[in-house]
Scaffold this active site. Sequence first.
Site, PDB file in Angstrom:
ATOM      1  N   THR A  59      -3.326   5.287   1.572  1.00 25.67           N
ATOM      2  CA  THR A  59      -2.201   5.868   2.293  1.00 25.67           C
ATOM      3  C   THR A  59      -2.019   7.351   1.969  1.00 25.67           C
ATOM      4  O   THR A  59      -2.419   7.777   0.903  1.00 25.67           O
ATOM      5  CB  THR A  59      -0.959   5.078   1.823  1.00 25.67           C
ATOM      6  OG1 THR A  59      -1.085   3.771   2.319  1.00 25.67           O
ATOM      7  CG2 THR A  59       0.340   5.670   2.275  1.00 25.67           C
ATOM      8  N   ILE A  82       3.892  -5.828   7.620  1.00 28.82           N
ATOM      9  CA  ILE A  82       4.553  -4.546   7.380  1.00 28.82           C
ATOM     10  C   ILE A  82       4.556  -4.303   5.877  1.00 28.82           C
ATOM     11  O   ILE A  82       4.904  -5.195   5.097  1.00 28.82           O
ATOM     12  CB  ILE A  82       5.977  -4.557   7.967  1.00 28.82           C
ATOM     13  CG1 ILE A  82       5.879  -4.569   9.502  1.00 28.82           C
ATOM     14  CG2 ILE A  82       6.792  -3.369   7.471  1.00 28.82           C
ATOM     15  CD1 ILE A  82       7.183  -4.802  10.221  1.00 28.82           C
ATOM     16  N   GLY A  83       4.149  -3.108   5.463  1.00 27.22           N
ATOM     17  CA  GLY A  83       4.084  -2.785   4.032  1.00 27.22           C
ATOM     18  C   GLY A  83       5.274  -1.968   3.574  1.00 27.22           C
ATOM     19  O   GLY A  83       6.335  -1.955   4.202  1.00 27.22           O
ATOM     20  N   ASP A  84       5.103  -1.269   2.466  1.00 29.30           N
ATOM     21  CA  ASP A  84       6.193  -0.501   1.856  1.00 29.30           C
ATOM     22  C   ASP A  84       6.423   0.843   2.534  1.00 29.30           C
ATOM     23  O   ASP A  84       7.534   1.391   2.485  1.00 29.30           O
ATOM     24  CB  ASP A  84       5.857  -0.218   0.385  1.00 29.30           C
ATOM     25  CG  ASP A  84       4.556   0.581   0.274  1.00 29.30           C
ATOM     26  OD1 ASP A  84       3.510   0.055   0.693  1.00 29.30           O
ATOM     27  OD2 ASP A  84       4.593   1.729  -0.204  1.00 29.30           O
ATOM     28  N   GLY A 115       0.015   2.321  -2.859  1.00 30.57           N
ATOM     29  CA  GLY A 115      -0.462   1.217  -3.685  1.00 30.57           C
ATOM     30  C   GLY A 115      -0.251  -0.091  -2.964  1.00 30.57           C
ATOM     31  O   GLY A 115      -0.241  -0.146  -1.735  1.00 30.57           O
TER      32      GLY A 115
END
Length: 316
Positions: free
Chosen positions: A183, A212-214, A234
């Site tokens: 990212t 969906i990630g952070d 991460g």
Amino acid sequence: MGWAIALHGGAGDIPRSMPSNRLEPRKAALHYCLQIGVEALKAGRSPLDVVELVVCALEDNPNFNAGKGSVLTGKGTVEMEACIMDGNTKSCGAVSGVSTVKNAISLARLVMEKTPHIYLGFEGAEEFAREQGIEVVDSSHFITLENIERLKQAKEANRVQIDFTQPIHQELKDGPKGDQIGTVGCVAVDGEGNLAAATSTGGLVNKMVGRIGDTPIIGAGTYANKLCAVSATGKGEAIIRGTVGREVAALMEYKGLSLNEATSYVVKECTPKFTTGVIAVSASGEVAMSYNTVGMFRACATEDGYTEVGIWAGDE
Ligand code: ASP
């Protein structure tokens, strides 16, 4: 007090043996994107403009997992996400599930500035992009040969794979098979203490469609207030559980920790080892870049002349 900027191109189990044909273009991109940000700050652009500009440049670079270099879902498709936040006003915008927008970070900024909402996803986000006339491209623009190969490997290993990983750590061998890391993000502060943060990603290799990630979650992968601006990278699931971005700000606000103390604490205590990298700047122009992974592609500069570009500990 002075301007400061930091950016990242992902954290993870980046092997020190990474061949130079993979390493050098990434290093060059870190230098180039840092320069873009520094020049924009020196020219008096707002931190919000600066973080968008830098993240757009990182998205356009196929060597990072965002925009053009986005990794692929289990179905071989691209689902990008991005988030931007202004520290002064706490205005923010986020998008998920974007597959044709050239620069997802600019779409996130439009969500922030042109809608009554904070977060749009999937068809709604795509439709909004078209209404706004932002640049869209065929999804094939985002599909690189390297990422087709990564997906193939991930499928063969039946796992959701970390980009730079050689599974040398037991935690990674045994841990949740969860994670592409690469990212991009940028945080900036100007001489008046105005802060902004931006993060953009393709997510994880072989992730489930719809995951969906952070990155687009305010307070997890991206956060800014009047004290600091934070962008994380991460394992998204670990970063969400640790509310990483907000935790850094809360430690400064309620415990009076410095930016460096707060980011070190969060990376050490709030997320499991080998999962998290964080970049942050404070209103007073401090910079922090901490990670509990093997390495993090990172760069920073401050008005008083400090510059750092590095990947592993001790190679700055
Ligand atoms: N945090 C991102 C995610 O989990 C991945 C990364 O940082 O590379 O979607």
